[in-house]
Design an enzyme around this catalytic site. Structure first.
Site, short mmCIF file in Angstrom:
data_model
loop_
_atom_site.label_atom_id
_atom_site.label_comp_id
_atom_site.label_asym_id
_atom_site.label_seq_id
_atom_site.Cartn_x
_atom_site.Cartn_y
_atom_site.Cartn_z
N LYS A 112 1.15 -1.43 -0.14
CA LYS A 112 0.08 0.10 0.13
C LYS A 112 1.29 1.30 0.16
O LYS A 112 0.13 2.70 -0.54
CB LYS A 112 -0.52 -0.39 1.11
CG LYS A 112 -2.06 -0.99 1.25
CD LYS A 112 -3.23 -0.81 2.31
CE LYS A 112 -4.23 -2.06 2.18
NZ LYS A 112 -5.74 -1.36 2.53
N LYS A 193 -5.39 -10.62 -6.79
CA LYS A 193 -7.09 -10.97 -5.63
C LYS A 193 -7.43 -10.02 -6.23
O LYS A 193 -7.38 -9.10 -6.52
CB LYS A 193 -6.11 -10.63 -4.51
CG LYS A 193 -7.10 -9.57 -3.51
CD LYS A 193 -6.49 -9.61 -2.24
CE LYS A 193 -6.94 -8.49 -1.82
NZ LYS A 193 -7.75 -8.24 -0.46
N LYS A 196 -11.39 -4.26 -4.62
CA LYS A 196 -12.38 -3.01 -4.98
C LYS A 196 -10.97 -2.36 -5.58
O LYS A 196 -11.69 -1.28 -5.77
CB LYS A 196 -12.89 -3.08 -4.24
CG LYS A 196 -12.50 -3.00 -2.68
CD LYS A 196 -13.69 -3.23 -1.55
CE LYS A 196 -12.87 -3.20 0.09
NZ LYS A 196 -13.93 -4.17 1.10
P1 AMP Z 1 -11.58 -6.07 3.15
O1 AMP Z 1 -12.25 -6.01 2.35
O2 AMP Z 1 -9.85 -5.70 2.81
O3 AMP Z 1 -11.50 -5.47 4.60
O4 AMP Z 1 -11.37 -7.40 3.67
C1 AMP Z 1 -12.19 -8.31 4.46
C2 AMP Z 1 -12.19 -9.43 4.35
O5 AMP Z 1 -12.24 -10.57 3.08
C3 AMP Z 1 -10.49 -10.36 4.87
O6 AMP Z 1 -10.54 -11.84 5.84
C4 AMP Z 1 -10.24 -10.73 3.42
O7 AMP Z 1 -9.11 -11.25 3.87
C5 AMP Z 1 -11.41 -11.14 2.86
N1 AMP Z 1 -10.84 -10.83 1.31
C6 AMP Z 1 -10.73 -9.45 0.88
N2 AMP Z 1 -10.20 -9.89 -0.58
C7 AMP Z 1 -10.47 -10.92 -1.10
C8 AMP Z 1 -10.84 -12.22 -2.27
N3 AMP Z 1 -10.32 -11.67 -3.35
N4 AMP Z 1 -10.38 -13.54 -1.80
C9 AMP Z 1 -10.75 -13.59 -0.64
N5 AMP Z 1 -11.27 -13.46 0.74
C10 AMP Z 1 -11.05 -12.11 0.64
#
Ligand code: AMP
Ligand code: TRP
Length: 328
Positions: A112, A193, A196
């Site tokens: 980041k 991955k 968003k």
């Molecule tokens: P975040 O939106 O970054 O707070 O992610 C929320 C949760 O979703 C965390 O546990 C991440 O590890 C999981 N996560 C986010 N993106 C992915 C993805 N592409 N595949 C699987 N898990 C994800």
């Protein structure tokens, strides 16, 4: 041993199906077997610049998704991180135990901050706040996607270090990372991955995408040259990713899906996959719309914060006492 779960999804962008696969779908399953705390880490979101109105909107949205996806607020506490000040307070105590070097090794920080002229110091200390989130609730298990593994390792190290220096205070938590769904990749590129933050809008499916948009995005999804529907991450990453998405949304094992599509081409498989995702998301979207602007959501979040605070302040007090801070 009593089992406790804590986890959260940052309100930093529109939720996509990666967050559903890696986190939300798991939350819903675990609520029956564990005492659960599900929170919206809004203080984590502001480690990078946010538009205040959008942040407030997205925070409500994530909380509404928790409920719409099936978390029962009468069983599990659902709350906002910024409503429980013990999080930032414990984070400060833990920062005194975290070294500059170990935080500098966090790959998410490196990613980041890479190429940026200036980043906030909060982005650097973010994993310590995450450790505080977890340790406050004495969580035994933390369901997350693969990308959070390193942060969980740091949390475990901080808990062990603190316990060693100041006496048993924190439970050392285990990550819960599912085999399937913990690493959902972009529809345009299976080496990245699903995120968003990707500027290519077709690379991800949003939880609120209308059915026709979902169908179009899956129709456009990249596949591999050999045309069988088979899961093999080394040689067929794009199709393997689609099969995993199918598996998460249909709640079916990969082998059953492979059998069903033996001899079928990618076209049929991708069409069916879109329908499986649409069938799961449409009821979630309907429930989401009912709840997102409701007073009921405010009440759930207030009650959740109360329940969370009780537990959090108990741990915080013990941590302060252990360190020699005077408490009354
Ligand atoms: P975040 O939106 O970054 O707070 O992610 C929320 C949760 O979703 C965390 O546990 C991440 O590890 C999981 N996560 C986010 N993106 C992915 C993805 N592409 N595949 C699987 N898990 C994800
Ligand atoms: N860092 C997590 C993410 O980016 C979100 C998060 C913050 C979290 N605190 C947490 C997840 C505590 C699990 C437990 O996805």
């Amino acid at each position: 041993m009593n089992k406790q779960i804590l986890s959260g999804i940052k309100p930093s962008g529109d939720l996509n199906i990666g967050g559903y696969g890696g986190a939300l779908s798991q939350f819903v399953q675990y609520q029956h077997d564990f005492e659960c705390f599900f929170f919206v880490p809004d203080l984590h979101a502001i480690t990078v610049p946010q538009d205040p109105q959008q942040l407030a909107r997205r925070t409500r949205e994530i909380a509404a998704f928790y409920i719409a996806a099936g978390i029962d607020p009468t069983k599990s506490a659902i709350f906002l991180q910024s409503q429980v000040p013990a999080h930032t307070e414990l984070a400060w105590l833990l920062e005194t135990q975290a070294s500059f070097g170990e935080l500098g090794r966090m790959t998410q920080f490196k990613d980041k901050s890479n190429g940026k002229e200036s980043v906030s110091s909060a982005l650097f200390t973010y994993p310590v706040l995450m450790a505080a989130d977890i340790l406050l609730y004495q969580a035994t298990h933390v369901p997350v996607g693969e990308d959070q593994k390193q942060h969980l390792e740091l949390t475990r190290n901080l808990a062990e270090r603190f316990n060693h220096r100041f006496g048993e205070t924190f439970v050392v938590p285990e990550p819960l990372i599912q085999d399937i769904g913990s690493r959902i990749m972009g529809l345009d590129d299976p080496t990245k991955k699903m995120s968003k933050s990707n500027p290519n809008l077709s690379s991800y499916v949003l939880m609120l995408d209308p059915p026709d948009t979902i169908r179009k995005k899956f129709a456009r999804a990249v596949t591999d040259s050999e045309s069988s529907v088979r899961c093999d991450w080394d040689t067929k990453p794009a199709v393997s990713n689609l099969i995993e998405i199918y598996s998460v949304f249909a709640n079916e094992p990969v082998e059953i899906i492979e059998k069903r599509y033996a001899g079928e081409g990618y076209g049929t498989f991708k069409k069916d996959l879109a329908e499986v995702v649409v069938d799961k998301l449409v009821p979630i979207q309907e429930k989401f719309k009912e709840i997102v602007d409701s007073r009921e959501l405010d009440d759930i979040l207030k009650r959740g914060a109360q329940k969370a605070s009780e537990k959090a302040y108990d741990t915080l007090k013990r941590a302060k006492q252990a360190m020699g801070l005077v408490t009354f």
